[in-house]
Design a protein around this motif. Structure first.
Motif, PDB file in Angstrom:
ATOM      1  N   PHE A   5      31.472  38.750  40.327  1.00 31.92           N
ATOM      2  CA  PHE A   5      32.057  38.540  39.008  1.00 31.92           C
ATOM      3  C   PHE A   5      31.201  37.498  38.296  1.00 31.92           C
ATOM      4  N   GLU A   8      29.708  33.974  32.763  1.00 33.63           N
ATOM      5  CA  GLU A   8      28.877  33.986  31.557  1.00 33.63           C
ATOM      6  C   GLU A   8      28.703  32.597  30.970  1.00 33.63           C
ATOM      7  N   ALA A  16      36.246  33.304  32.700  1.00 38.42           N
ATOM      8  CA  ALA A  16      36.853  34.637  32.705  1.00 38.42           C
ATOM      9  C   ALA A  16      36.551  35.346  34.015  1.00 38.42           C
ATOM     10  N   ALA A  17      35.422  35.024  34.630  1.00 42.19           N
ATOM     11  CA  ALA A  17      35.062  35.644  35.911  1.00 42.19           C
ATOM     12  C   ALA A  17      36.097  35.318  36.981  1.00 42.19           C
ATOM     13  N   GLU A  19      39.268  34.718  36.492  1.00 46.55           N
ATOM     14  CA  GLU A  19      40.454  35.525  36.174  1.00 46.55           C
ATOM     15  C   GLU A  19      40.251  36.977  36.604  1.00 46.55           C
ATOM     16  N   ARG A  20      39.044  37.515  36.373  1.00 47.21           N
ATOM     17  CA  ARG A  20      38.762  38.895  36.805  1.00 47.21           C
ATOM     18  C   ARG A  20      38.822  39.012  38.320  1.00 47.21           C
ATOM     19  N   ALA A  21      38.299  38.014  39.015  1.00 51.84           N
ATOM     20  CA  ALA A  21      38.342  38.037  40.480  1.00 51.84           C
ATOM     21  C   ALA A  21      39.789  37.998  40.984  1.00 51.84           C
ATOM     22  N   THR A  23      42.448  38.979  39.387  1.00 52.51           N
ATOM     23  CA  THR A  23      43.071  40.272  39.061  1.00 52.51           C
ATOM     24  C   THR A  23      42.680  41.315  40.097  1.00 52.51           C
ATOM     25  N   ALA A  24      41.421  41.308  40.512  1.00 50.26           N
ATOM     26  CA  ALA A  24      40.964  42.239  41.545  1.00 50.26           C
ATOM     27  C   ALA A  24      41.677  41.980  42.863  1.00 50.26           C
ATOM     28  N   ASP A  27      45.174  43.404  42.618  1.00 47.49           N
ATOM     29  CA  ASP A  27      45.117  44.860  42.737  1.00 47.49           C
ATOM     30  C   ASP A  27      44.880  45.280  44.190  1.00 47.49           C
ATOM     31  N   CYS A 105      40.017  27.746  38.720  1.00 45.29           N
ATOM     32  CA  CYS A 105      41.067  28.697  38.385  1.00 45.29           C
ATOM     33  C   CYS A 105      42.383  27.985  38.092  1.00 45.29           C
TER      34      CYS A 105
END
Length: 135
Positions: A5, A8, A16-17, A19-21, A23-24, A27, A105
């Protein structure tokens, strides 16, 4: 499996990376729970897993020859993430976060104390998600 992830803006307090991690991870937990419910219903054993989240610099890309080309991640951060994942079983947790990741985080976390990772200098505080039960 390795997931990347990219960050940037490294100066963002909660990239944001991260948060994406997270979320993954959410899931993956949901899907593994569903898979294991199906397996138990068929009389099969549950599939175990461990997920490690770490923040650091590394190099990634295809390495090899035309006959055998592999996508891989190399560097100290990649090694540390691998060692961290290896601690999941030892600590009885499915999800472990490094001190470096935890600092970036906003998710509620639970400290698991300080631990040494094989091949990594010193000890560091490890975390799991506050809502994650034992593995």
């Amino acid at each position: 499996m390795v997931a990347i992830f990219p960050i940037e803006d490294p100066n963002e307090p909660c990239p944001a990376a991260a948060e994406r991690a997270l979320t993954a991870v959410s899931d993956a937990r949901t899907r593994m729970a569903a898979l294991n419910r199906q397996r138990r219903a068929m009389g099969d054993p549950a599939v175990g897993y461990g997920i490690a989240l770490h923040r650091g610099e590394f190099t990634y890309g295809n390495i090899g020859t035309a006959r055998r080309l592999d996508f891989t991640v190399i560097g100290a951060a990649a090694n540390e993430a691998s060692r961290l994942e290896g601690m999941c079983r030892q600590l009885g947790q499915r999800i472990l976060l490094s001190q470096a990741f935890a600092g970036s985080c906003r998710q509620p976390l639970r400290s698991l104390g300080r631990h040494r990772l094989r091949g990594v200098e010193g000890s560091q505080e490890l975390f799991t998600l506050a809502d994650a039960g034992p593995g």
